[in-house]
Design a protein around this motif. Structure first.
Motif, short mmCIF file in Angstrom:
data_model
loop_
_atom_site.label_atom_id
_atom_site.label_comp_id
_atom_site.label_asym_id
_atom_site.label_seq_id
_atom_site.Cartn_x
_atom_site.Cartn_y
_atom_site.Cartn_z
N LYS A 1 0.85 -1.20 0.00
CA LYS A 1 0.00 0.00 0.00
C LYS A 1 0.88 1.25 0.00
O LYS A 1 1.85 1.32 0.75
CB LYS A 1 -0.90 0.02 1.24
CG LYS A 1 -2.02 -1.00 1.21
CD LYS A 1 -3.15 -0.57 0.29
CE LYS A 1 -4.35 -1.52 0.38
NZ LYS A 1 -5.26 -1.33 -0.75
N LEU A 2 0.52 2.22 -0.81
CA LEU A 2 1.22 3.51 -0.81
C LEU A 2 0.33 4.52 -0.08
O LEU A 2 -0.82 4.74 -0.48
CB LEU A 2 1.46 4.00 -2.24
CG LEU A 2 2.48 3.22 -3.06
CD1 LEU A 2 2.53 3.75 -4.48
CD2 LEU A 2 3.86 3.29 -2.45
N GLU A 3 0.86 5.10 0.98
CA GLU A 3 0.08 6.06 1.78
C GLU A 3 0.19 7.46 1.16
O GLU A 3 1.15 7.76 0.45
CB GLU A 3 0.63 6.11 3.22
CG GLU A 3 0.61 4.77 3.94
CD GLU A 3 -0.77 4.16 4.07
OE1 GLU A 3 -1.75 4.92 4.18
OE2 GLU A 3 -0.88 2.92 4.03
N ARG A 4 -0.81 8.31 1.47
CA ARG A 4 -0.74 9.73 1.09
C ARG A 4 0.54 10.33 1.62
O ARG A 4 0.96 10.02 2.73
CB ARG A 4 -1.92 10.50 1.69
CG ARG A 4 -3.16 10.40 0.85
CD ARG A 4 -4.25 11.35 1.28
NE ARG A 4 -5.31 11.30 0.28
CZ ARG A 4 -5.33 12.04 -0.82
NH1 ARG A 4 -4.38 12.92 -1.05
NH2 ARG A 4 -6.30 11.90 -1.70
N GLY A 5 1.18 11.19 0.82
CA GLY A 5 2.42 11.82 1.26
C GLY A 5 3.66 11.02 0.89
O GLY A 5 4.78 11.47 1.09
N SER A 6 3.46 9.79 0.37
CA SER A 6 4.62 8.97 -0.05
C SER A 6 5.29 9.59 -1.27
O SER A 6 4.65 10.29 -2.06
CB SER A 6 4.18 7.56 -0.46
OG SER A 6 3.48 6.91 0.53
N THR A 7 6.58 9.29 -1.41
CA THR A 7 7.30 9.62 -2.63
C THR A 7 7.52 8.32 -3.40
O THR A 7 7.92 7.31 -2.81
CB THR A 7 8.65 10.29 -2.32
OG1 THR A 7 8.39 11.52 -1.64
CG2 THR A 7 9.43 10.59 -3.60
N LEU A 8 7.25 8.38 -4.69
CA LEU A 8 7.38 7.20 -5.55
C LEU A 8 8.34 7.53 -6.68
O LEU A 8 8.24 8.60 -7.30
CB LEU A 8 6.00 6.86 -6.11
CG LEU A 8 5.89 5.68 -7.08
CD1 LEU A 8 6.15 4.36 -6.37
CD2 LEU A 8 4.51 5.65 -7.73
N VAL A 9 9.28 6.64 -6.92
CA VAL A 9 10.18 6.83 -8.06
C VAL A 9 9.56 6.16 -9.28
O VAL A 9 9.18 4.98 -9.23
CB VAL A 9 11.57 6.20 -7.80
CG1 VAL A 9 12.47 6.36 -9.03
CG2 VAL A 9 12.23 6.82 -6.58
N LEU A 10 9.43 6.91 -10.36
CA LEU A 10 8.97 6.33 -11.61
C LEU A 10 10.22 5.93 -12.39
O LEU A 10 11.06 6.78 -12.69
CB LEU A 10 8.12 7.33 -12.39
CG LEU A 10 7.41 6.77 -13.61
CD1 LEU A 10 6.36 5.73 -13.22
CD2 LEU A 10 6.74 7.89 -14.40
N ALA A 11 10.35 4.64 -12.67
CA ALA A 11 11.57 4.13 -13.29
C ALA A 11 11.57 4.43 -14.79
O ALA A 11 11.38 3.55 -15.62
CB ALA A 11 11.70 2.63 -13.04
N THR A 12 11.75 5.71 -15.11
CA THR A 12 11.80 6.14 -16.51
C THR A 12 12.69 7.36 -16.65
O THR A 12 12.92 8.09 -15.69
CB THR A 12 10.38 6.47 -17.04
OG1 THR A 12 10.46 6.76 -18.44
CG2 THR A 12 9.78 7.69 -16.33
N HIS A 13 13.21 7.56 -17.86
CA HIS A 13 13.94 8.79 -18.20
C HIS A 13 13.11 9.59 -19.21
O HIS A 13 13.61 10.52 -19.84
CB HIS A 13 15.33 8.45 -18.76
CG HIS A 13 16.29 7.94 -17.72
ND1 HIS A 13 16.07 6.75 -17.05
CD2 HIS A 13 17.43 8.46 -17.21
CE1 HIS A 13 17.07 6.56 -16.18
NE2 HIS A 13 17.90 7.58 -16.27
N ASN A 14 11.83 9.21 -19.36
CA ASN A 14 10.94 9.81 -20.35
C ASN A 14 10.06 10.87 -19.67
O ASN A 14 9.23 10.54 -18.82
CB ASN A 14 10.09 8.68 -20.96
CG ASN A 14 9.06 9.17 -21.95
OD1 ASN A 14 8.46 10.22 -21.80
ND2 ASN A 14 8.84 8.37 -22.97
N ALA A 15 10.26 12.14 -20.05
CA ALA A 15 9.54 13.25 -19.40
C ALA A 15 8.03 13.17 -19.62
O ALA A 15 7.24 13.50 -18.73
CB ALA A 15 10.07 14.58 -19.92
N GLY A 16 7.61 12.71 -20.80
CA GLY A 16 6.19 12.58 -21.10
C GLY A 16 5.51 11.57 -20.19
O GLY A 16 4.41 11.80 -19.68
#
Length: 199
Positions: free
Chosen positions: A5-20
């Motif tokens: 579960k991801l709680e509100r206020g969490s930081t998540l890394v998106l594993a991409t180098h794509n800005a879009g």
């Protein structure tokens, strides 16, 4: 196993180098109070995608980012699968376009390969959420349709100009972003992820 579960206020890394892709996911996750940063912003190396499935490659990317950043990470792996080409280009969808991202020649290669064959195709997306301790969960989305030729439309990216989803005469590239994003393979995978992992 209890779902991650991801709680509100969490930081998540998106594993991409794509800005879009970052912009798209940041918008989707803002409603849940999740802050998204990309692997590109953190200067994380891009791991080699050596798996033979979308789920395998998504897991490689998510785990590498989660361990390097010591934060939860989300990765997606997606592509176009064509029935007459035994599911190709599939996990090699981006590679078919080559280093210069020449999707025009990749689309022509698909059309040449199909010839008089069946035109059924589907887009697949697998999202993988990984934690630094190595736990992962995967979510799959798929949309079926047909390959059309010649390519039509100027919206979207990649193979969108040659893919018409089931029940539509227009290609993904002829639809507004919001319209495509409501039914796409990525939207379906995100819906499954949202229901399992977001409160």
């Amino acid at each position: 196993m209890t779902p991650i579960k991801l709680e509100r206020g969490s930081t998540l890394v998106l594993a991409t180098h794509n800005a879009g892709k970052l912009a798209e996911f940041a918008k989707l996750l803002a409603d849940f109070g999740i802050k998204v940063i990309s692997a590109g912003e953190l200067n994380l190396p891009e791991p080699e995608e050596t798996a033979t499935t979308f789920a395998g490659n998504a897991a490689i990317k998510a785990l590498a980012a989660a361990k390097a950043a010591n934060l939860p990470a989300l990765a997606d792996d997606s592509g176009l699968c064509v029935a007459a080409l035994d599911g190709a280009p599939g996990i090699y969808s981006a590679r078919w376009a080559g280093p210069n991202k020449d999707f025009a020649s990749a689309m022509a290669r698909i059309e040449d390969g199909i010839g008089q064959g069946k035109r059924n195709a589907w887009f697949m997306c697998v999202l993988c959420l990984a934690l630094p301790d190595g736990r992962t969960e995967s979510f799959e989305g798929r949309i079926d349709g047909q390959i059309v030729w010649p390519p039509r439309g100027t919206q979207g990216h990649g193979y969108d100009p040659i893919f018409a989803p089931e029940g539509e005469t227009r290609t993904f590239a002829e639809m507004a972003d919001a319209e495509k994003n409501a039914i796409s393979h990525r939207a379906r995978a995100f819906e499954a992820f949202k229901n399992a992992c977001l409160s």
